[in-house]
Design a protein around this motif. Sequence first.
Motif, mmCIF file in Angstrom:
data_model
loop_
_atom_site.group_PDB
_atom_site.id
_atom_site.type_symbol
_atom_site.label_atom_id
_atom_site.label_comp_id
_atom_site.label_asym_id
_atom_site.label_seq_id
_atom_site.Cartn_x
_atom_site.Cartn_y
_atom_site.Cartn_z
ATOM 1 N N GLU A 85 0.790 -1.110 0.104
ATOM 2 C CA GLU A 85 -0.018 0.071 -0.253
ATOM 3 C C GLU A 85 0.868 1.301 -0.118
ATOM 4 O O GLU A 85 1.811 1.530 0.863
ATOM 5 N N PHE A 86 0.771 2.274 -0.865
ATOM 6 C CA PHE A 86 1.406 3.562 -1.059
ATOM 7 C C PHE A 86 0.590 4.757 -0.883
ATOM 8 O O PHE A 86 -0.688 4.415 -1.320
ATOM 9 N N GLY A 87 0.695 5.629 -0.186
ATOM 10 C CA GLY A 87 0.024 6.867 -0.119
ATOM 11 C C GLY A 87 0.179 7.629 -1.221
ATOM 12 O O GLY A 87 1.243 7.689 -2.051
ATOM 13 N N VAL A 88 -0.974 8.135 -1.808
ATOM 14 C CA VAL A 88 -1.099 9.030 -3.081
ATOM 15 C C VAL A 88 -1.139 10.421 -2.513
ATOM 16 O O VAL A 88 -2.151 10.954 -2.164
ATOM 17 N N THR A 89 -0.043 11.179 -2.742
ATOM 18 C CA THR A 89 0.275 12.509 -2.102
ATOM 19 C C THR A 89 0.430 13.502 -3.176
ATOM 20 O O THR A 89 0.912 13.011 -4.304
ATOM 21 N N LYS A 90 0.408 14.829 -2.734
ATOM 22 C CA LYS A 90 0.851 15.963 -3.902
ATOM 23 C C LYS A 90 2.329 15.848 -4.012
ATOM 24 O O LYS A 90 2.711 16.486 -5.180
ATOM 25 N N ASP A 91 3.033 15.015 -3.412
ATOM 26 C CA ASP A 91 4.779 14.891 -3.569
ATOM 27 C C ASP A 91 4.688 13.652 -4.179
ATOM 28 O O ASP A 91 5.954 13.309 -4.450
ATOM 29 N N GLY A 92 3.670 12.890 -4.752
ATOM 30 C CA GLY A 92 3.962 11.526 -5.416
ATOM 31 C C GLY A 92 3.766 10.337 -4.107
ATOM 32 O O GLY A 92 2.890 10.697 -3.370
ATOM 33 N N LEU A 93 3.925 9.150 -4.712
ATOM 34 C CA LEU A 93 3.647 7.871 -3.842
ATOM 35 C C LEU A 93 4.564 7.974 -2.699
ATOM 36 O O LEU A 93 5.977 8.366 -2.674
ATOM 37 N N ARG A 94 3.977 7.598 -1.610
ATOM 38 C CA ARG A 94 4.807 7.568 -0.191
ATOM 39 C C ARG A 94 4.732 6.060 0.325
ATOM 40 O O ARG A 94 3.373 5.629 0.255
ATOM 41 N N TYR A 95 5.544 5.356 0.892
ATOM 42 C CA TYR A 95 5.290 4.198 1.402
ATOM 43 C C TYR A 95 5.409 4.421 2.868
ATOM 44 O O TYR A 95 6.043 5.459 3.461
ATOM 45 N N ARG A 96 4.882 3.552 3.626
ATOM 46 C CA ARG A 96 5.004 3.485 4.970
ATOM 47 C C ARG A 96 6.391 3.136 5.691
ATOM 48 O O ARG A 96 7.304 2.691 4.840
ATOM 49 N N GLU A 97 6.762 3.332 6.883
ATOM 50 C CA GLU A 97 8.100 3.864 7.359
ATOM 51 C C GLU A 97 8.483 2.517 8.145
ATOM 52 O O GLU A 97 9.707 2.557 8.461
ATOM 53 N N GLY A 98 7.635 1.545 8.249
ATOM 54 C CA GLY A 98 8.429 0.504 8.753
ATOM 55 C C GLY A 98 7.311 -0.935 8.412
ATOM 56 O O GLY A 98 5.970 -0.845 8.368
ATOM 57 N N ALA A 99 7.588 -1.998 8.729
ATOM 58 C CA ALA A 99 6.888 -3.087 8.133
ATOM 59 C C ALA A 99 5.724 -3.392 9.409
ATOM 60 O O ALA A 99 4.706 -3.738 8.958
ATOM 61 N N VAL A 100 6.121 -3.029 10.729
ATOM 62 C CA VAL A 100 5.121 -2.715 11.841
ATOM 63 C C VAL A 100 5.011 -1.469 12.336
ATOM 64 O O VAL A 100 5.855 -0.663 12.500
ATOM 65 N N ALA A 101 3.769 -0.996 12.534
ATOM 66 C CA ALA A 101 3.550 0.334 13.062
ATOM 67 C C ALA A 101 3.881 0.321 14.604
ATOM 68 O O ALA A 101 4.056 1.418 15.160
ATOM 69 N N GLY A 102 3.826 -0.837 15.249
ATOM 70 C CA GLY A 102 3.997 -0.877 16.717
ATOM 71 C C GLY A 102 2.795 -0.519 17.357
ATOM 72 O O GLY A 102 3.031 -0.112 18.588
ATOM 73 N N GLU A 103 1.443 -0.795 16.985
ATOM 74 C CA GLU A 103 0.488 -0.228 17.748
ATOM 75 C C GLU A 103 0.411 -1.224 18.846
ATOM 76 O O GLU A 103 0.081 -0.731 19.940
ATOM 77 N N LYS A 104 0.309 -2.428 18.667
ATOM 78 C CA LYS A 104 0.190 -3.452 20.006
ATOM 79 C C LYS A 104 1.143 -3.352 20.877
ATOM 80 O O LYS A 104 1.354 -3.722 22.010
ATOM 81 N N ILE A 105 2.705 -3.110 20.485
ATOM 82 C CA ILE A 105 3.576 -3.041 21.404
ATOM 83 C C ILE A 105 3.612 -1.807 22.312
ATOM 84 O O ILE A 105 3.548 -1.777 23.365
ATOM 85 N N LYS A 106 2.962 -0.624 21.607
ATOM 86 C CA LYS A 106 2.748 0.574 22.577
ATOM 87 C C LYS A 106 1.578 0.210 23.498
ATOM 88 O O LYS A 106 1.955 0.252 24.652
ATOM 89 N N LEU A 107 0.588 -0.356 23.250
ATOM 90 C CA LEU A 107 -0.550 -0.687 24.113
ATOM 91 C C LEU A 107 0.311 -1.777 25.189
ATOM 92 O O LEU A 107 -0.421 -1.758 26.400
#
Length: 744
Positions: free
Chosen positions: A129-151
């Motif tokens: 999944e890529f983000g479609v932004t005014k600066d072009g395509l952007r990819y997420r910054e890590g394989a895991v967002a760490g949501e469950k780790i933080k909780l």
Amino acid sequence: MNSVPATLLRTVLACSLALLLPIGDALAQAAPKTRPKVGLVLGGGGARGGAHLGVLEVLEELRIPFDCVAGTSMGALAAGAYVAGVSPAEMKETIGKTDWGSMFDDSAGRESLSLRRKDIDDRFYSGLEFGVTKDGLRYREGAVAGEKIKLYFNALVRADLGERGIEDLPIPLTLIATDIGTGERVAMREGNLTTAMRASMSVPGAIAPVVREGRKLVDGGLVDNVPIQEVRDRCGAEVVIAVNVGSPLLEADKVTGVFSVMGQMVNLLAEQNVAKSVASLGPRDIYMRPELGDITAADFNRQVEAAGIGRKTALAHVDQLKALSVPAEEFKRWRAGIRLAPSSQPSIVDEVRVAETRFVNPTELRASVRQKEGAPLDSRALEKDIVLIYSRGDLQSLDYSVLKERDKTIVQITPLEKSWGPDYLRFGVNLSSDFRSESPYNLRALYRKTWINSFGAELLTAVQLGSNQGVGLEFYQPLDYRQHYFLRPFIATDQQKAGIYFDGDRVSEYRTRQTRLGLDLGVNLDAYGQAKFGWLERQLSATLDTGLPVFSNTKGNLGGPAASLALDTQDFAFFPTKGYRLNLDYFEAVRASSDVGKYGRVEGRVGGAWSPGDLILLGTLQGGTKTNGAVPLADGFSLGGFGRLSAFAPGQILGNEAYGFASVQAQYRLTRPMPILGLSLLAGVSYEAGYMKNPVTEPNLTGGVNSYGVYLASNTLLGPIYLGYSKTSKKDRDGRFYLFIGTP
């Protein structure tokens, strides 16, 4: 007269002082020496950091207090939790009960996703999944967002009792991170504790960075994996107890793949700064490096085992450690000062507050949190709701904190929307071959525009190129904030090739086309299903492409009511271990051109999975029938191909009256899923049986037809892969090898 008493007084004082001096010297010799300031340093090493728990156990048993603590990566977890009041025994118990495989899957699990999200994920891989932004395509910054780790950190340090600030802890604490933008070492000595813990262990590329005070922070092991100098600077530590659990470097011949190269690079950076830190140790300092053998940084299920090794390592230094011991009462007072006081009952929540958002509707977020104002805080239910909301795919992170404002208790929900949203581009791919005829392939892309309005409307545009081509457009409009009800207008067109077979030989090939225009009114059945009813306009055609003209070319327009019901509780799309899946589709052509004629058809499928240990059992029943009229070839029933009588070619058996199909599979898990990637290897056997009433192709395959075979399978970054061999008991029919890669 007065001079006599004065002289006498001076004589008495001098004699008294002479008598007291030896007593003072004796008392001075008997007084305990001043305890040196002690700094504790816990280094990074992933799952190998479990050894810290064993070391902490021994330090408590020997009654050794610390004046300050510093930690990096997994050492930050142990240091932060300990200073926040969690005992080593409590940490071991929590770690032992944690499902670390699911910890690195940020979603609530597939069974908890909405059916709409499941359908998208099953065809368009979420990892692409890529983000479609005014600066072009952007990819997420890590394989895991760490949501469950933080909780997990929130629960570990009891954040439900109130926000834990590092500066408010009873002992000076420093957690080390790296600024990924500048490469600078960041010593976190204040601010939210669990955010700092999460930042310190964000392995670059694997876990997304944490934005803290405007800086993107990742694993501190890159710059200071064993922060010895930090405790000297922080509290003037005269004696340092340093524990190094870093992974040893791999031998050159073992650095063979992408992941081993990445791991070796991280280890090289860590070893360089560790060597510098260790060189600063003096003769009074105590340095421990547990011999953790084959326990790797990714072996999170072996942390309790690592704790045992850490304990043995600490006991080997018992003579040095005893010199830092204090009397029992003194240590008891010190430890009582850092232990969490048990809470008799949860706080009453006066307000649930959602922070500002850019595009996600905060009213919708609040409606998805079950916590009621005026009721006791239910932290477990809150954490579950947060994971469910995060699983929808709109947010980069979602966290909560418990704030005290005067006499009010406020639960603050803090959503951080994807910086590359709210418009996304996803991809999917599949390739199959039976090593005989053509090898069909398909490439697909999905453009998804989300949060068009406050109810969460979405616009989806899908394109597929390859052996089967198509394009589709739909608008999904929820009718309430909880998205129970929705409207869905859509238009789509596709074309594909259908082989016509007789006695196993392909004698011709037809090109079928279908255009659909419709409107659905639907209801989402919580997270497990969806029901739709609407009107569907269709244009169907079947045209000879190559070979013999077995059937006449047809083309017709028709329209009528359509309904569908889908239920899905399976935990995985392609290799489920539990749950069931049901699909039921009905269409009635009440208006049709003369080339096609009016007809009705219904088709359904139900499948289930059950997993006793490493053995997985799968079963499927499927069938369809006409309800009236004559079903055209372009909308007929088919059997054959991977998973639908695998010993036959795709669509080899065609019919337009009725069919039935059943299959059973047994899979055995050959390897355990890899953390983060989740990859695993399975071996399977299958048996499939089908029946086509009055088949219009392969007329000699009357009665029941079977297929049985074996296969190897694995889930990959591009979807599942199957390689197998199937055979049928029908005479004069050869077996068939098959390969399938990607999503259906």
